[in-house]
Design an enzyme around this catalytic site. Sequence first.
Site, short mmCIF file in Angstrom:
data_model
loop_
_atom_site.label_atom_id
_atom_site.label_comp_id
_atom_site.label_asym_id
_atom_site.label_seq_id
_atom_site.Cartn_x
_atom_site.Cartn_y
_atom_site.Cartn_z
N ASP A 166 47.13 1.07 -4.27
CA ASP A 166 46.62 2.38 -3.82
C ASP A 166 45.17 2.21 -3.38
O ASP A 166 44.57 1.17 -3.57
CB ASP A 166 46.70 3.41 -4.96
CG ASP A 166 46.00 2.91 -6.21
OD1 ASP A 166 46.66 2.30 -7.06
OD2 ASP A 166 44.76 3.09 -6.32
N ASP A 193 42.69 4.08 -4.63
CA ASP A 193 41.90 4.86 -5.57
C ASP A 193 41.55 6.20 -4.91
O ASP A 193 42.36 6.69 -4.12
CB ASP A 193 40.67 4.08 -6.08
CG ASP A 193 40.23 4.59 -7.45
OD1 ASP A 193 41.11 4.90 -8.27
OD2 ASP A 193 39.02 4.73 -7.69
#
Length: 279
Positions: free
Chosen positions: A216, A218
């Site tokens: 991901d 973040d």
Amino acid sequence: MAPHPVKIGIIGGTGMNDPNILKSQTEKKVDTPFGPPSDSLLVGEIEGVPCVVLARHGRQHNIMPSNVNYRANIWALKEEGCTHIIATTATGSLQEAIKPGDIVVLDSFIDRTYKREQTFYDGKSGHPKGICHLPVEPAFCEETRKAIVESAKKINMNVHQEGTVVVIEGPRYSTKAESMVYKSWGAHVITMTPVPEVILAKEAAICYGSIALVTDYDVWRSCGETVCAQEVIKCFKENIDKVKGLILATVKTIAEKDWGPTIKELQETVKNSIMAGEE
Ligand code: ADE
């Protein structure tokens, strides 16, 4: 002189609970002076190389990062004879150019944990004696990092050859304000487990390398995206074959090299770090 024999511990993180990469497998329930490790050790071989698989969060994934008994895990792998550890970890990216699905071979950390035991040398009865002021630059074994990078090249896999990881206590993810701070520090990825694992491995004179899979971005990006545990697991599962492929290639590369000098240097570093340990 014959090359130093190797045994490779594989610590699987989130999404890596596949013991099937191991041939001629036996399950070993062990205990340590620090309590039991996260799960049984799965002892066997990969491509003829002795290996031991340990699920960091337990095979049921029921141990959160703060509660992982890192000392017991590393102690158990050392007792089992591991000279190396290849660890995997799911990470959030702190840089636009490091994308979900990418792999970063870690070479440094910024420690934001605050609840974890970071040494075997804690002065308690039954634990190693003395005080250990361990130098952790470099924390990750450089030779093992190079072996991972070399293995990626052999199988035509692009990886980020180095990267600094911010290790947070968790289990929650970061706020945008926190994420922006970590990004401004120049870190590359963020996760919850390499500290104190890498430190304890160094105290145990084990060559420790880490394969960080990016799951991901973040939460620092302006598009307002968030991190979601289900998405992290989903992304890891989608990329599991990539991670496994790199582990298999790295096991072979490690087995081809002579680790005698690297292990000796690590042992010397640990020896020179211990104060007042003599009876
Ligand atoms: N593990 C995977 N993604 C993460 C993130 N964004 N922060 C902390 N740990 C993570």
